[in-house]
Design an enzyme around this catalytic site. Structure first.
Site, PDB file in Angstrom:
ATOM      1  N   TYR A 151      33.067  43.409  60.805  1.00 21.94           N
ATOM      2  CA  TYR A 151      33.895  43.567  62.004  1.00 21.94           C
ATOM      3  C   TYR A 151      35.093  44.436  61.626  1.00 21.94           C
ATOM      4  O   TYR A 151      36.256  44.089  61.849  1.00 21.94           O
ATOM      5  CB  TYR A 151      34.343  42.218  62.561  1.00 21.94           C
ATOM      6  CG  TYR A 151      33.233  41.187  62.643  1.00 21.94           C
ATOM      7  CD1 TYR A 151      32.384  41.131  63.748  1.00 21.94           C
ATOM      8  CD2 TYR A 151      33.020  40.284  61.604  1.00 21.94           C
ATOM      9  CE1 TYR A 151      31.364  40.184  63.819  1.00 21.94           C
ATOM     10  CE2 TYR A 151      32.000  39.340  61.665  1.00 21.94           C
ATOM     11  CZ  TYR A 151      31.185  39.295  62.776  1.00 21.94           C
ATOM     12  OH  TYR A 151      30.168  38.369  62.842  1.00 21.94           O
ATOM     13  N   CYS A 193      55.197  33.785  84.616  1.00 22.14           N
ATOM     14  CA  CYS A 193      54.258  34.661  83.927  1.00 22.14           C
ATOM     15  C   CYS A 193      53.418  33.814  82.982  1.00 22.14           C
ATOM     16  O   CYS A 193      53.908  32.855  82.385  1.00 22.14           O
ATOM     17  CB  CYS A 193      55.025  35.728  83.156  1.00 22.14           C
ATOM     18  SG  CYS A 193      54.114  36.493  81.817  1.00 22.14           S
ATOM     19  N   GLN A 212      46.368  45.029  65.335  1.00 25.33           N
ATOM     20  CA  GLN A 212      47.236  43.859  65.387  1.00 25.33           C
ATOM     21  C   GLN A 212      48.487  44.172  66.201  1.00 25.33           C
ATOM     22  O   GLN A 212      49.127  45.200  65.999  1.00 25.33           O
ATOM     23  CB  GLN A 212      47.630  43.424  63.979  1.00 25.33           C
ATOM     24  CG  GLN A 212      46.478  42.886  63.149  1.00 25.33           C
ATOM     25  CD  GLN A 212      45.970  41.541  63.637  1.00 25.33           C
ATOM     26  OE1 GLN A 212      46.665  40.822  64.376  1.00 25.33           O
ATOM     27  NE2 GLN A 212      44.765  41.180  63.236  1.00 25.33           N
ATOM     28  N   CYS A 237      63.640  33.999  78.732  1.00 25.43           N
ATOM     29  CA  CYS A 237      63.128  34.902  79.765  1.00 25.43           C
ATOM     30  C   CYS A 237      63.137  34.220  81.127  1.00 25.43           C
ATOM     31  O   CYS A 237      62.714  33.063  81.255  1.00 25.43           O
ATOM     32  CB  CYS A 237      61.708  35.337  79.414  1.00 25.43           C
ATOM     33  SG  CYS A 237      60.939  36.419  80.646  1.00 25.43           S
ATOM     34  N   CYS A 256      53.600  33.677  77.968  1.00 21.39           N
ATOM     35  CA  CYS A 256      54.268  32.869  76.941  1.00 21.39           C
ATOM     36  C   CYS A 256      54.108  31.390  77.267  1.00 21.39           C
ATOM     37  O   CYS A 256      54.417  30.958  78.379  1.00 21.39           O
ATOM     38  CB  CYS A 256      55.745  33.227  76.854  1.00 21.39           C
ATOM     39  SG  CYS A 256      56.059  34.902  76.238  1.00 21.39           S
ATOM     40  N   CYS A 309      41.663  34.695  64.471  1.00 21.30           N
ATOM     41  CA  CYS A 309      42.680  34.539  65.515  1.00 21.30           C
ATOM     42  C   CYS A 309      42.471  33.261  66.315  1.00 21.30           C
ATOM     43  O   CYS A 309      43.220  32.999  67.256  1.00 21.30           O
ATOM     44  CB  CYS A 309      42.679  35.756  66.439  1.00 21.30           C
ATOM     45  SG  CYS A 309      41.104  36.062  67.273  1.00 21.30           S
ATOM     46  N   CYS A 327      59.951  42.569  79.872  1.00 22.89           N
ATOM     47  CA  CYS A 327      59.179  41.595  79.096  1.00 22.89           C
ATOM     48  C   CYS A 327      59.878  41.461  77.755  1.00 22.89           C
ATOM     49  O   CYS A 327      59.910  42.418  76.962  1.00 22.89           O
ATOM     50  CB  CYS A 327      57.736  42.057  78.927  1.00 22.89           C
ATOM     51  SG  CYS A 327      56.744  40.965  77.875  1.00 22.89           S
TER      52      CYS A 327
END
Length: 475
Positions: A301, A84, A272, A78, A87, A419, A163
């Protein structure tokens, strides 16, 4: 240059030692620690100072020149890589990225849980490896009304024309070509069923990510609120998307099982972001827990009911599933999504409140409020025993008090979807102290090109007489 003279914008040559949690890499200069982005262990780079840590204890930096590259370095696909902030690892091969993520998970468990874990991050798979996977993208809106993306640790907006990690259809909505006056951001959702949906978020809603935005549905199959459902009653006008989850797993009795269901949720609601994540995680959780007909399971949760639905299907009409969730809109969708299983009950409220444990203390002025220490009354809807527990908490984890409350249920197995490996490692230590051992750990590259990693951990009761042995074990 003496370290006390280092200022933002200065450049120093450093050798990169190891990866750190959060997408940085550790280097040292004149006795001071630097956290450097866009490099890799073993490299020698010219690092430009970009900021200082709390109390000046360390420095942030960015690699601006590579004097000795690592074997895994590649040209980022990219053109916005490094500009940005989305990433972190585009400058590395996917294999090198996953090696780094594996090292981060291992280091967090060693440091925070006292455990040596043998884990290798697994791929989920994309049509084009590492790209085109992100089904939900929040674009920031600049002062000119154009949508773009934030640089790392900045509120500026970088104007972009595409993107590469966004799923097909996200950029094709025209979100980057239109003007979005009076908007703080624009969310684009590309669900597995139906066309992508664009939701502009007015500037006055910036502080409330859960509030109902002004919905703009792009695509005929986007369903607007107002249908005859509990969720529609909870948020009239909310744009609704649908996600189909179909997965297979093998029970511990070596029987093949399948699960398939379509879930409704708000376009800006949690789901997700990788298109294969939901099905993969459900299959892993079910294979680890091996739910049996007639068992009782808790889904903590629970969101819109992803794991609760799969559990309810597995335990059958003689079993019971309770889904605990605090978000008002998510609970409304969960009620709709679980309507096919009378044995499933949605219990609205914070997990800690429902278990009757004190909420975690806050930092800052709010920490001095006496009301923060009040212990809520345990909900009569929460049982005192359970066979199975699934929890998928926010990034901060669930905390030691909730872990103890889970252990008090005496479940035969617990599946923890995480996560953040640091939060998971801290909670793993708490499970060990509560008499539950880590018996399984799987990590997934659910966010390619970034430093984020998803883990699924399994805990089971420690045999009598072995409680407290959560350190110096190997999984």
């Amino acid at each position: 240059m003496p370290d006390q003279d280092l200022e933002i914008g200065d450049e120093v040559t450093v050798d990169i030692e190891a990866v750190a949690h959060g997408g940085h890499f550790v280097a040292r200069h004149a006795g001071r620690v630097l956290f450097v982005r866009h490099t890799a262990p073993g490299e020698r780079v010219v690092a430009r100072i970009t900021g200082t840590g709390p109390g000046g204890r360390f420095l942030y930096a960015d690699a601006v020149a590579i004097e000795r590259p690592s074997p895994g370095r590649v040209t980022p696909p990219c053109r916005y890589a490094g500009v940005c902030g989305g990433c972190d690892f585009q400058h590395l091969t996917l294999a090198a990225q996953r090696d780094l993520l594996s090292a981060v998970v291992r280091e967090q468990f060693a440091r925070l849980a006292g455990l040596e874990v043998d884990v290798e991050v697994q791929e989920l798979g994309e049509a084009e490896p590492g790209l085109g996977w992100r089904t939900r993208v929040e674009f920031a809106v600049g002062r000119d009304g154009r949508a773009g993306l934030h640089p790392h640790r900045s509120h500026d907006v970088v104007r972009v024309t595409g993107c590469l990690i966004a799923a097909p259809g996200v950029v094709e909505t025209g979100v980057l070509e239109q003007l979005w006056p009076s908007c703080a951001s624009v969310d684009v959702t590309a669900p597995s069923t139906g066309e992508p949906v664009v939701t502009p978020v007015p500037a006055w809603e910036r502080g409330d990510a859960k509030s109902a935005a002004v919905p703009v549905a792009v695509g005929a199959e986007a369903v607007a609120g107002g249908d005859e459902s509990t969720a529609a009653d909870a948020a009239p006008g909310e744009t609704v998307v649908r996600e189909r989850v179909t997965t297979e797993w093998v029970t511990q009795a070596d029987q093949a099982r399948t699960f398939s269901h379509e879930f409704a949720l708000a376009a800006r609601g949690f789901w997700q972001v990788h298109p294969r994540a939901a099905a993969t995680f459900v299959a892993r959780v079910l294979a680890e827990l091996d739910p049996q007909p007639g068992e009782r399971a808790l889904d903590l949760y629970a969101g819109v009911g992803l794991f609760a639905a799969a559990l309810a299907d597995a335990v059958g009409p003689e079993g019971q599933v309770l889904a605990l969730e605090s978000d008002r809109l998510a609970t409304a969708f969960a009620v709709d999504n679980l309507a096919s299983w009378p044995q499933a009950l949605v219990v609205p409220g914070r997990v800690d409140d429902l278990f009757g444990v004190a909420r975690p203390g806050r930092r800052g002025p709010a920490a001095n409020r006496a009301t923060r220490n009040r212990r809520p009354r345990r909900s009569p809807l929460v049982p005192h025993t359970a066979d199975l527990v699934v929890l998928d908490p926010p990034r901060t984890g669930t905390g030691a008090q909730v872990v103890r409350a889970i252990a008090a249920l005496r479940p035969r197995a617990v599946a923890y979807v995480a996560c953040d490996p640091a939060a998971l490692a801290r909670d793993t230590a708490a499970f060990g102290e509560a008499g539950y051992a880590l018996t399984g750990l799987t990590a997934y590259d659910a966010f390619p090109m970034t430093h984020h990693v998803e883990c699924i951990a399994t805990f089971r009761p420690v045999p009598t007489g072995e409680v407290g042995g959560s350190t110096d074990q190997q999984v």
